[in-house]
Design an enzyme around this catalytic site. Structure first.
Site, PDB file in Angstrom:
ATOM      1  CD  GLU A 124     -14.061  -6.500 -20.338  1.00 19.66           C
ATOM      2  OE1 GLU A 124     -14.104  -7.541 -21.031  1.00 19.66           O
ATOM      3  OE2 GLU A 124     -14.423  -6.449 -19.157  1.00 19.66           O
ATOM      4  CD  GLU A 269     -18.928  -4.679 -18.558  1.00 21.07           C
ATOM      5  OE1 GLU A 269     -18.880  -5.920 -18.403  1.00 21.07           O
ATOM      6  OE2 GLU A 269     -18.687  -4.117 -19.638  1.00 21.07           O
TER       7      GLU A 269
END
Length: 491
Positions: A124, A269
């Site tokens: 990220e 995720e």
């Protein structure tokens, strides 16, 4: 071929495809294996935990040597991550990338038979809270890792990807069909996606319906779940009944809008935490994750992508050393507690329940609690609790959390005990200004667990039988297929 021989071959083929046969026909599940724990499970125990619960794909956030060795010849496909702090050196030198691939990919593939399928470059990295810290290093690092994989002869076997947060795309209309990439990084995203596409590599995105609920008190609760009854979001001919599908299809719209309609996507995720916030509880986690597992097992996609993506459940176990900057819930995403004990039951497919970790050894069965003679008005109490919680995980004590309703004495006892256990029950660790004492009686109450930590020095050694050496499903499948050809060909 006679009728009897035909039936024999048909029977052998059924053995392969039946979930009661030699090799199960279930596609399998994927999950994240995080290692930010003060008392992690032994890697061999985790691999066994994965296999016994039907997980055949796993994502690691870093190239943990013990994990990568234990995953060797396990039949589990691996995505290995590169932390963000490595992006700058990797971006600055192809040789650094070559060395990283040799040390963390090639060596485990060749020496241990670890089935590494992906390298996740960064985690990220374009989060807005990072203030562009990795904006100029992520893409060059990705390019250098790809070059290093090709040089190592792994360009076809191991694919690159970047796990991105869903905040890299947005929709001005509020509908999935309006999806496009964030304006400040749009050109960069297009360059990255083109590079991934040119190398037959997927885009990885992390989606968190829980965070939608956490961030907005007015967010419709049922829309966060797959089986809710909230009013749907109507987008043309499509009605969206949950935030996961709406979020994922916003990305698909962004890809279509920019010429990448067939770009493969992985959900890196997705899950639900069980503690650290009033919305992070076991009932919600069970509800969300059961529906998620059901979708995966049923092969259910989204309105814009009927074929489901690979979905990595977040996460396998709790991690008591994770940063809590996003919130106290960060340490409680596991479907298992830190020690592999079951938090709540899930049907993992065909009625198969979760199986706990086996072979875990614990410290002595004793707890550090506030002494019955001590007073909550003692002037040393506040500092003692603060000291304990500064070195151990007290996130379960927060408002709305599993231990949030304890009285003052029990609250102090929890803090004392979690510190005592975190420092491995050290002899002097239960001496908080004469306020504490040891007890053999478990002080846990209701939803609040007073943990005893894993004894890191006395894990049970995982034993392998001779038969276990060929436990890779692909190896077994190849053997059975060859056997069928021999038998059927003979007729």
């Amino acid at each position: 071929m006679g009728r009897r021989q035909y039936l024999l071959c048909f029977f052998l083929l059924c053995l392969i495809t039946s979930d009661r046969g030699l090799v199960k026909g279930v596609v399998g599940l994927a999950c994240n294996w995080g290692t930010q724990s003060t008392h992690p499970l032994q890697a061999n125990i985790v691999v066994k935990l994965l296999k016994e619960n039907g997980f055949n794909k796993v994502k690691l956030f870093e190239a943990d040597p013990a994990a990568l060795k234990a995953l060797g010849k396990s039949g589990i496909q691996v995505m290995v991550g590169i932390p963000n702090e490595f992006l700058a050196p990797l971006a600055g030198s192809v040789q650094v990338a070559v060395n990283w691939v040799q040390q963390n990919v090639s060596s485990y593939v060749s020496r241990y038979g670890t089935d590494i399928r992906y390298v996740a470059v960064g985690n990220e990295p374009f989060l807005q809270t990072y203030n562009d810290s990795f904006l100029n290093t992520t893409f060059p690092a990705l390019q250098n890792i790809q070059a290093a994989l090709i040089k190592a002869g792994l360009g076809r076997q191991v694919k690159i990807t970047i796990p991105l947060n869903a905040d890299v795309y947005q929709t001005e209309s509020g509908l999935p069909s309006g999806g496009d990439f964030r304006s400040d990084i749009r050109d960069l995203m297009i360059s990255i996606i083109k590079f991934l596409s040119d190398n037959n590599a997927p885009l990885t995105i992390n989606i968190y319906p829980f965070l939608s609920l956490y961030a907005d008190p007015h967010f419709p609760v049922d829309f966060a779940f797959f089986n809710g009854s909230s009013a749907p979001v109507v987008d043309g001919s499509i009605s969206y009944t949950n935030v996961f599908e709406a979020n994922f299809d916003t990305l698909i719209s962004a890809l279509e809008k920019n010429g990448f309609s067939s770009m493969p996507v992985i959900v890196g995720e997705v899950g639900w935490p069980t503690d650290g916030d009033s919305s992070a509880n076991i009932d919600y986690a069970r509800r969300f994750n059961q529906a998620l597992v059901d979708r995966i097992n049923q092969g259910q996609g989204t309105p814009k992508r009927k074929t489901p993506p690979d979905i990595y459940l977040f996460s396998l176990t709790d991690e008591d050393a994770k940063s809590v900057r996003p919130g106290n819930f960060e340490r409680h995403w596991g479907i298992f507690y830190y020690d592999g004990a079951i938090k709540y039951q899930l049907d993992m497919g065909n009625g198969k329940p979760l199986v706990p970790a086996k072979g875990v050894k614990y410290l002595a069965r004793q707890w550090c609690v506030m002494s019955p003679e001590a007073s909550i008005s003692d002037p040393n109490l506040t500092n003692s609790v603060d000291y304990a919680c500064s070195y151990a995980d007290c996130t379960s004590l927060g408002y709305g959390s599993s231990c949030g309703t304890l009285d003052a004495k029990s609250n102090a006892s929890y803090a004392f005990n979690v510190y005592y256990q975190t420092v491995d029950q050290r002899k002097d660790a239960c001496s908080f200004s004469n306020l504490s004492t040891l007890t053999k009686i478990d002080p846990s109450q209701n939803t609040c667990r007073f943990e005893i930590m894993i004894d890191l020095g006395t894990h049970e050694t995982t034993r392998r039988s001779f038969a276990g050496r060929n436990e890779n499903p692909a190896t077994v499948m190849a053997f059975i297929s060859a056997l069928i050809l021999i038998i059927c060909g003979a007729y």
